[in-house]
Design an enzyme around this catalytic site. Structure first.
Site, short mmCIF file in Angstrom:
data_model
loop_
_atom_site.label_atom_id
_atom_site.label_comp_id
_atom_site.label_asym_id
_atom_site.label_seq_id
_atom_site.Cartn_x
_atom_site.Cartn_y
_atom_site.Cartn_z
N ASN A 1 0.84 -1.26 -0.24
CA ASN A 1 0.06 -0.12 -0.03
C ASN A 1 0.88 1.43 0.12
OD1 ASN A 1 -1.46 2.18 1.20
ND2 ASN A 1 -3.18 0.94 1.94
N ASP B 1 -0.15 4.53 -0.10
CA ASP B 1 -0.80 5.63 0.42
C ASP B 1 0.14 6.70 1.25
OD1 ASP B 1 -3.12 4.52 -0.32
OD2 ASP B 1 -4.02 4.18 1.71
N HIS B 2 0.93 6.22 1.95
CA HIS B 2 1.72 7.39 2.78
C HIS B 2 2.77 7.87 2.24
CE1 HIS B 2 -1.46 6.70 5.70
NE2 HIS B 2 -1.10 5.34 5.77
N HIS C 1 -5.65 3.66 -1.52
CA HIS C 1 -6.89 4.02 -1.24
C HIS C 1 -7.01 5.65 -1.51
CE1 HIS C 1 -9.58 4.43 2.67
NE2 HIS C 1 -10.30 4.57 1.61
N ARG D 1 -9.24 8.18 -0.74
CA ARG D 1 -10.31 8.64 0.09
C ARG D 1 -11.21 9.83 -0.29
NH1 ARG D 1 -10.39 7.96 5.65
NH2 ARG D 1 -9.25 6.36 6.43
N ARG E 1 -7.06 12.82 1.04
CA ARG E 1 -5.90 13.41 1.93
C ARG E 1 -4.55 12.79 1.72
NH1 ARG E 1 -7.52 10.06 7.65
NH2 ARG E 1 -9.42 11.02 7.24
N HIS E 2 -4.41 11.68 0.83
CA HIS E 2 -3.31 11.11 0.46
C HIS E 2 -3.45 10.86 -0.96
CE1 HIS E 2 -5.20 7.43 1.65
NE2 HIS E 2 -5.00 7.41 2.90
N GLU F 1 -8.84 0.79 -3.07
CA GLU F 1 -9.37 0.89 -1.93
C GLU F 1 -10.33 1.90 -1.73
OE1 GLU F 1 -7.64 0.77 1.81
OE2 GLU F 1 -6.64 -0.92 1.14
N THR G 1 -8.15 3.37 8.68
CA THR G 1 -9.40 2.93 8.60
C THR G 1 -9.43 2.01 9.91
OG1 THR G 1 -9.00 2.80 6.14
CG2 THR G 1 -10.68 1.25 6.88
N GLU H 1 -11.25 -9.27 3.13
CA GLU H 1 -9.90 -8.91 3.56
C GLU H 1 -10.24 -8.77 5.37
OE1 GLU H 1 -7.03 -6.32 1.70
OE2 GLU H 1 -6.23 -5.57 3.54
N HIS I 1 -3.70 -4.62 7.63
CA HIS I 1 -3.75 -3.40 8.44
C HIS I 1 -3.03 -3.58 9.77
CE1 HIS I 1 -5.81 0.61 9.20
NE2 HIS I 1 -5.13 0.49 10.42
N HIS J 1 1.70 1.26 5.95
CA HIS J 1 2.33 2.23 6.73
C HIS J 1 3.78 1.79 7.38
CE1 HIS J 1 2.51 4.74 10.33
NE2 HIS J 1 2.27 5.66 9.70
N1 PXP Z 1 -5.76 -3.22 4.10
C1 PXP Z 1 -6.66 -2.05 4.08
C2 PXP Z 1 -8.03 -2.44 3.37
C3 PXP Z 1 -6.55 -1.02 4.47
O1 PXP Z 1 -7.45 -0.15 4.43
C4 PXP Z 1 -5.21 -0.69 4.80
C5 PXP Z 1 -4.70 0.87 5.18
O2 PXP Z 1 -5.69 1.32 5.85
C6 PXP Z 1 -4.35 -1.76 4.83
C7 PXP Z 1 -4.60 -3.09 4.42
C8 PXP Z 1 -2.94 -1.18 5.28
O3 PXP Z 1 -2.60 -0.81 6.38
P1 PXP Z 1 -1.04 -0.34 7.09
O4 PXP Z 1 -1.02 0.69 6.13
O5 PXP Z 1 -1.49 -0.11 8.45
O6 PXP Z 1 0.00 -1.57 6.67
#
Ligand code: PXP
Length: 256
Positions: A12, A14-15, A48, A50, A54-55, A75, A106, A156, A199, A222
Site C-alpha cells: 500500500n 498511500d503514505h 486508497h 479517500r 488526504r493522500h 480501496e 481505517t 480482507e 492493517h 504504513h
Molecule cells: N488493508 C486495508 C483494507 C486498508 O485499508 C489498509 C490501510 O488502511 C491496509 C490494508 C494497510 O494498512 P497499513 O498501512 O496499516 O499497513
C-alpha cells in the site's frame, strides 16, 4: 496442515502520498514508489482514494493504472462517486472499506450485515465490470456470512486490533485477536471466499498471520513506507517478503 501456495504481498503506497501532500508539490511520487515496489517483489499495489483525498489523488490513480504491471487493488468507500471512478478504471480488484472523515486511518471493518441490500447492489456493477470485489471486515462470522451472501469473492480481515495489542504489549489480547483471525480465515475459506489480511502489520506481527494456510494475500503499507526511510523501499519490501516466505515454510513455528 496443508499450506497454500505463495502468499501474495500487496504494498500500500498511500503514505508516500501523505509525505508528498505535507508540502504539496509532486514528490515523493507514489507511482514511482509503486514501480520500485513492483521491482522489489510486490505482487500487487494497493491505494486508497479517500473521499477527502488526504493522500492518494485522482491523478495518482490515473498514473498507477497506466504504469503498473502488477494488479492494482483500489480501496474505496461504498459511495457513488467512488463507484463511478472504479467503473471508469476497472482495476483488477476493488476493496470496499468503511470511511470516516475524522479517523486517522481505517479503524474498523465494514458493517456488511447491517447494509446487506445496499452493498449487494453497490458491488453488482463492479463485479460485472470484471473487478474482483473484496470487503474489508472484522474477524466476525456475522460479517463474513453477510459478505458471502452479497456475492463478494474476497474478504480482507482487519488485523489492526491484533497489531495494536501486540505493539502496546497486551500480548494475551494479541493472542486472542490472532486466534480470531486464524479461525475466521479458515471459516471464510470454507465458504469459498478468498482470504486477505491487512492493517497495521509489521516485521514483528506479520509471521503468525502469514502462517495462516488460508491467507492468499497480505496488504501492508504504513510500516513498509516508514521502514523505507531507514533501509530504502526495495530492501524494506524484500525483508517483509522474506519473513512472509519463512512463515510459510512447513517447519515454521511462531515464537513462544
Ligand atoms: N488493508 C486495508 C483494507 C486498508 O485499508 C489498509 C490501510 O488502511 C491496509 C490494508 C494497510 O494498512 P497499513 O498501512 O496499516 O499497513
Amino acid at each position: 496442515m496443508g499450506f497454500a501456495g505463495k502468499l501474495r504481498l500487496g504494498v500500500n503506497i498511500d503514505h508516500v502520498a501523505t509525505v508528498r501532500n505535507a508540502r504539496g508539490g509532486a514528490y515523493p511520487d507514489p507511482v514511482r514508489a509503486a514501480k520500485l515496489a513492483e521491482e522489489a517483489g510486490a505482487d500487487g499495489i494497493t491505494a486508497h482514494l479517500r473521499e477527502d483525498r488526504r493522500h492518494i489523488s485522482d491523478a495518482d490513480i490515473d498514473g498507477l493504472m497506466e504504469a503498473l504491471e502488477v494488479p492494482l487493488n483500489f480501496e474505496m468507500a461504498a459511495t457513488e462517486e467512488m463507484q463511478a471512478i472504479a467503473l471508469r478504471h476497472k482495476p483488477h480488484a476493488v476493496c470496499i472499506v468503511p470511511e470516516k472523515r475524522e479517523e486517522k486511518t481505517t479503524e474498523g471493518g465494514l458493517e456488511v450485515a447491517r447494509e446487506e441490500n445496499r452493498l449487494a447492489h453497490f458491488i453488482g456493477p463492479l463485479r460485472e465490470a470484471g473487478c474482483r470485489v473484496s470487503i474489508f471486515i472484522a474477524a466476525d462470522k456475522r460479517q463474513i456470512d453477510a459478505a458471502n451472501r452479497i456475492g463478494a469473492e474476497v474478504i480482507e480481515l482487519h488485523s489492526g486490533a491484533y497489531c495494536d495489542a501486540f505493539q502496546e504489549g497486551r500480548f494475551d489480547e494479541a493472542e486472542r485477536e490472532l486466534t480470531a483471525l486464524r479461525e475466521m480465515s479458515s471459516y471464510a475459506h470454507g465458504l469459498g471466499l478468498e482470504v486477505h489480511v491487512g492493517h497495521g502489520l509489521t516485521y514483528d506481527t506479520v509471521q503468525p498471520v502469514a502462517a495462516f494456510p488460508e491467507a492468499m494475500e497480505l496488504n501492508i503499507g504504513h510500516f513498509i513506507i516508514g521502514e523505507a526511510i531507514f533501509r530504502g523501499l526495495g530492501p524494506a519490501i524484500a525483508e517483509m517478503r522474506r519473513l512472509m516466505d519463512a512463515a510459510r515454510e512447513p517447519g515454521y513455528r511462531a515464537a513462544e
